[in-house]
Design a protein around this motif. Structure first.
Motif, PDB file in Angstrom:
ATOM      1  N   ASP A  59       0.862  -1.192   0.000  1.00  8.94           N
ATOM      2  CA  ASP A  59       0.000   0.000   0.000  1.00  8.94           C
ATOM      3  C   ASP A  59       0.894   1.236   0.000  1.00  8.94           C
ATOM      4  O   ASP A  59       1.610   1.486   0.964  1.00  8.94           O
ATOM      5  N   LYS A  60       0.836   2.004  -1.074  1.00  5.65           N
ATOM      6  CA  LYS A  60       1.720   3.161  -1.213  1.00  5.65           C
ATOM      7  C   LYS A  60       1.059   4.494  -0.874  1.00  5.65           C
ATOM      8  O   LYS A  60       1.720   5.524  -0.848  1.00  5.65           O
ATOM      9  N   ARG A  61      -0.235   4.486  -0.594  1.00  3.16           N
ATOM     10  CA  ARG A  61      -0.958   5.747  -0.414  1.00  3.16           C
ATOM     11  C   ARG A  61      -0.466   6.553   0.789  1.00  3.16           C
ATOM     12  O   ARG A  61      -0.151   7.741   0.665  1.00  3.16           O
ATOM     13  N   GLU A  62      -0.398   5.915   1.943  1.00  2.00           N
ATOM     14  CA  GLU A  62      -0.015   6.643   3.157  1.00  2.00           C
ATOM     15  C   GLU A  62       1.452   7.054   3.139  1.00  2.00           C
ATOM     16  O   GLU A  62       1.797   8.162   3.564  1.00  2.00           O
ATOM     17  N   ILE A  63       2.321   6.164   2.659  1.00  4.86           N
ATOM     18  CA  ILE A  63       3.748   6.504   2.636  1.00  4.86           C
ATOM     19  C   ILE A  63       4.025   7.610   1.626  1.00  4.86           C
ATOM     20  O   ILE A  63       4.867   8.481   1.836  1.00  4.86           O
ATOM     21  N   ARG A  64       3.283   7.610   0.512  1.00  3.81           N
ATOM     22  CA  ARG A  64       3.426   8.691  -0.463  1.00  3.81           C
ATOM     23  C   ARG A  64       2.986  10.026   0.150  1.00  3.81           C
ATOM     24  O   ARG A  64       3.666  11.040   0.003  1.00  3.81           O
ATOM     25  N   LYS A  65       1.856  10.020   0.834  1.00  2.00           N
ATOM     26  CA  LYS A  65       1.360  11.237   1.478  1.00  2.00           C
ATOM     27  C   LYS A  65       2.350  11.747   2.517  1.00  2.00           C
ATOM     28  O   LYS A  65       2.641  12.943   2.591  1.00  2.00           O
ATOM     29  N   GLY A  66       2.881  10.821   3.335  1.00  4.32           N
ATOM     30  CA  GLY A  66       3.842  11.214   4.354  1.00  4.32           C
ATOM     31  C   GLY A  66       5.106  11.821   3.770  1.00  4.32           C
ATOM     32  O   GLY A  66       5.623  12.826   4.280  1.00  4.32           O
ATOM     33  N   LEU A  67       5.607  11.230   2.696  1.00  3.45           N
ATOM     34  CA  LEU A  67       6.814  11.741   2.050  1.00  3.45           C
ATOM     35  C   LEU A  67       6.574  13.116   1.425  1.00  3.45           C
ATOM     36  O   LEU A  67       7.424  14.008   1.528  1.00  3.45           O
ATOM     37  N   LEU A  68       5.433  13.289   0.788  1.00  2.74           N
ATOM     38  CA  LEU A  68       5.127  14.588   0.182  1.00  2.74           C
ATOM     39  C   LEU A  68       5.040  15.682   1.244  1.00  2.74           C
ATOM     40  O   LEU A  68       5.514  16.804   1.034  1.00  2.74           O
ATOM     41  N   ASP A  69       4.443  15.357   2.381  1.00  2.74           N
ATOM     42  CA  ASP A  69       4.375  16.331   3.484  1.00  2.74           C
ATOM     43  C   ASP A  69       5.768  16.646   4.020  1.00  2.74           C
ATOM     44  O   ASP A  69       6.091  17.805   4.294  1.00  2.74           O
ATOM     45  N   GLU A  70       6.587  15.605   4.138  1.00  3.26           N
ATOM     46  CA  GLU A  70       7.939  15.777   4.678  1.00  3.26           C
ATOM     47  C   GLU A  70       8.823  16.598   3.744  1.00  3.26           C
ATOM     48  O   GLU A  70       9.688  17.358   4.205  1.00  3.26           O
ATOM     49  N   LEU A  71       8.617  16.464   2.450  1.00  2.00           N
ATOM     50  CA  LEU A  71       9.525  17.055   1.466  1.00  2.00           C
ATOM     51  C   LEU A  71       8.948  18.272   0.741  1.00  2.00           C
ATOM     52  O   LEU A  71       9.538  18.748  -0.221  1.00  2.00           O
ATOM     53  N   LYS A  72       7.827  18.779   1.211  1.00  2.00           N
ATOM     54  CA  LYS A  72       7.187  19.900   0.508  1.00  2.00           C
ATOM     55  C   LYS A  72       8.074  21.145   0.469  1.00  2.00           C
ATOM     56  O   LYS A  72       8.052  21.902  -0.512  1.00  2.00           O
ATOM     57  N   ASP A  73       8.877  21.364   1.506  1.00  2.00           N
ATOM     58  CA  ASP A  73       9.764  22.534   1.518  1.00  2.00           C
ATOM     59  C   ASP A  73      10.986  22.356   0.627  1.00  2.00           C
ATOM     60  O   ASP A  73      11.746  23.304   0.413  1.00  2.00           O
ATOM     61  N   ASP A  74      11.181  21.139   0.128  1.00  2.00           N
ATOM     62  CA  ASP A  74      12.300  20.859  -0.775  1.00  2.00           C
ATOM     63  C   ASP A  74      11.861  20.890  -2.237  1.00  2.00           C
ATOM     64  O   ASP A  74      12.647  20.563  -3.134  1.00  2.00           O
ATOM     65  N   GLY A  75      10.622  21.276  -2.475  1.00  2.00           N
ATOM     66  CA  GLY A  75      10.133  21.389  -3.846  1.00  2.00           C
ATOM     67  C   GLY A  75       9.744  20.073  -4.484  1.00  2.00           C
ATOM     68  O   GLY A  75       9.574  20.002  -5.712  1.00  2.00           O
ATOM     69  N   ILE A  76       9.572  19.008  -3.689  1.00  2.00           N
ATOM     70  CA  ILE A  76       9.182  17.706  -4.233  1.00  2.00           C
ATOM     71  C   ILE A  76       7.674  17.683  -4.457  1.00  2.00           C
ATOM     72  O   ILE A  76       6.892  17.912  -3.535  1.00  2.00           O
ATOM     73  N   LEU A  77       7.281  17.384  -5.693  1.00  2.00           N
ATOM     74  CA  LEU A  77       5.877  17.414  -6.076  1.00  2.00           C
ATOM     75  C   LEU A  77       5.286  16.030  -6.329  1.00  2.00           C
ATOM     76  O   LEU A  77       4.068  15.883  -6.418  1.00  2.00           O
ATOM     77  N   LYS A  78       6.159  15.034  -6.446  1.00  2.00           N
ATOM     78  CA  LYS A  78       5.658  13.696  -6.780  1.00  2.00           C
ATOM     79  C   LYS A  78       6.569  12.616  -6.201  1.00  2.00           C
ATOM     80  O   LYS A  78       7.794  12.787  -6.172  1.00  2.00           O
ATOM     81  N   ILE A  79       5.954  11.536  -5.737  1.00  2.00           N
ATOM     82  CA  ILE A  79       6.692  10.364  -5.259  1.00  2.00           C
ATOM     83  C   ILE A  79       6.353   9.197  -6.181  1.00  2.00           C
ATOM     84  O   ILE A  79       5.179   8.861  -6.371  1.00  2.00           O
ATOM     85  N   ASN A  80       7.364   8.603  -6.793  1.00  2.00           N
ATOM     86  CA  ASN A  80       7.181   7.470  -7.706  1.00  2.00           C
ATOM     87  C   ASN A  80       7.685   6.186  -7.058  1.00  2.00           C
ATOM     88  O   ASN A  80       8.645   6.201  -6.283  1.00  2.00           O
ATOM     89  N   PHE A  81       7.057   5.083  -7.416  1.00  2.00           N
ATOM     90  CA  PHE A  81       7.490   3.770  -6.935  1.00  2.00           C
ATOM     91  C   PHE A  81       7.677   2.832  -8.124  1.00  2.00           C
ATOM     92  O   PHE A  81       6.844   2.799  -9.034  1.00  2.00           O
ATOM     93  N   THR A  82       8.769   2.072  -8.098  1.00  2.00           N
ATOM     94  CA  THR A  82       8.989   1.013  -9.082  1.00  2.00           C
ATOM     95  C   THR A  82       9.024  -0.308  -8.336  1.00  2.00           C
ATOM     96  O   THR A  82       9.928  -0.560  -7.541  1.00  2.00           O
ATOM     97  N   ASP A  83       8.028  -1.133  -8.565  1.00  2.00           N
ATOM     98  CA  ASP A  83       7.907  -2.425  -7.895  1.00  2.00           C
ATOM     99  C   ASP A  83       8.549  -3.495  -8.775  1.00  2.00           C
ATOM    100  O   ASP A  83       8.004  -3.869  -9.807  1.00  2.00           O
ATOM    101  N   ALA A  84       9.718  -3.976  -8.363  1.00  2.00           N
ATOM    102  CA  ALA A  84      10.449  -4.979  -9.145  1.00  2.00           C
ATOM    103  C   ALA A  84      10.451  -6.336  -8.461  1.00  2.00           C
ATOM    104  O   ALA A  84      11.316  -7.174  -8.721  1.00  2.00           O
ATOM    105  N   ALA A  85       9.480  -6.558  -7.589  1.00  2.00           N
ATOM    106  CA  ALA A  85       9.399  -7.838  -6.889  1.00  2.00           C
ATOM    107  C   ALA A  85       9.205  -8.978  -7.880  1.00  2.00           C
ATOM    108  O   ALA A  85       8.451  -8.855  -8.844  1.00  2.00           O
ATOM    109  N   GLY A  86       9.910 -10.085  -7.651  1.00  2.00           N
ATOM    110  CA  GLY A  86       9.763 -11.254  -8.507  1.00  2.00           C
ATOM    111  C   GLY A  86      10.494 -11.168  -9.830  1.00  2.00           C
ATOM    112  O   GLY A  86      10.225 -11.947 -10.743  1.00  2.00           O
ATOM    113  N   ALA A  87      11.411 -10.219  -9.956  1.00  2.00           N
ATOM    114  CA  ALA A  87      12.128 -10.054 -11.226  1.00  2.00           C
ATOM    115  C   ALA A  87      13.021 -11.251 -11.540  1.00  2.00           C
ATOM    116  O   ALA A  87      13.221 -11.607 -12.693  1.00  2.00           O
TER     117      ALA A  87
END
Length: 219
Positions: A59-87
């Motif tokens: 579940d990436k929703r809460e961690i994405r929200k938390g990161l955006l709040d934490e990094l808003k003063d650093d100009g971060i507008l988006k959090i991306n995830f690449t799921d490579a499980a099972g590669a």
């Protein structure tokens, strides 16, 4: 009249051989316009953080929200995830194509570490190690034989109590993992400040360090 007749015939012949030009040119013109708007609106590397993980994301929703709040003063507008499980056999191909080429933070198994992989990682200095331990005193640092630090263990296959010291299980699926996993920083990232090997990186862009530390928070 004869000249006019020749002109009409020439035009007709011209269109019969070159009709495709009048179809392609408008399409190309429209494509160029749309692409210019795409480039204008596309987020810059220092406006987003990308996390590459070999552990399945639950579940990436809460961690994405938390990161955006934490990094808003650093100009971060988006959090991306690449799921490579099972590669599996595609693991190192994905690490190069998606991990080290496009990501800031990577999560992978202990067996992934080798000299080639380590060469692409940010080596932690004493100040950052102290920041990490101040955030979570339980962390175990990955060190090479020459005592250089490169990552933090986020999952211990044999120690359930260690895993409960972090918040990773709220967004990563630890089921069926068979070895230890670590979180590291990509030295090619443009968000690791002076530690970046990217020629366009700027010392003031350090959002990846802040994201990394935030992710180490306790439950």
């Amino acid at each position: 009249m004869n000249n006019l007749h020749v002109s009409k015939k020439g035009i007709k012949t011209h269109f019969s051989y070159n009709w495709w030009v009048y179809v392609v040119l408008p399409v190309l013109a429209i494509s160029v316009i749309f692409y210019s708007f795409y480039l204008k609106d596309r987020l810059k590397a220092n406006e987003q953080i990308t996390i590459f993980t070999e552990i399945n994301i639950a579940d990436k929703r809460e961690i994405r929200k938390g990161l955006l709040d934490e990094l808003k003063d650093d100009g971060i507008l988006k959090i991306n995830f690449t799921d490579a499980a099972g590669a599996n056999e595609m693991k190192y191909t994905l690490l190069e194509a998606q991990g080290f080429s496009l990501s800031d933070i990577l999560i992978f198994s202990e067996s992934t570490f080798n000299d080639s992989i380590i060469a692409n990682l940010v080596q932690f200095d004493d100040d950052f190690v102290n920041q990490i331990k101040a955030k979570n005193e339980h962390v175990e640092i990955y060190q090479t034989l020459n005592s250089h630090s490169y990552g933090v263990k986020i999952f211990d296959f044999d120690d359930k109590e260690y895993n409960e010291k972090f918040n990773f299980s709220s967004w990563l699926n630890f089921d069926n993992l068979e070895e230890n996993y670590y979180m590291v920083l990509n030295s090619k990232s443009r968000n690791v400040g002076k530690f970046s090997t990217h020629k366009k990186a700027k010392d003031e862009n350090v959002a990846a360090f802040k994201a990394f530390t935030y992710l180490l928070g306790e439950k």
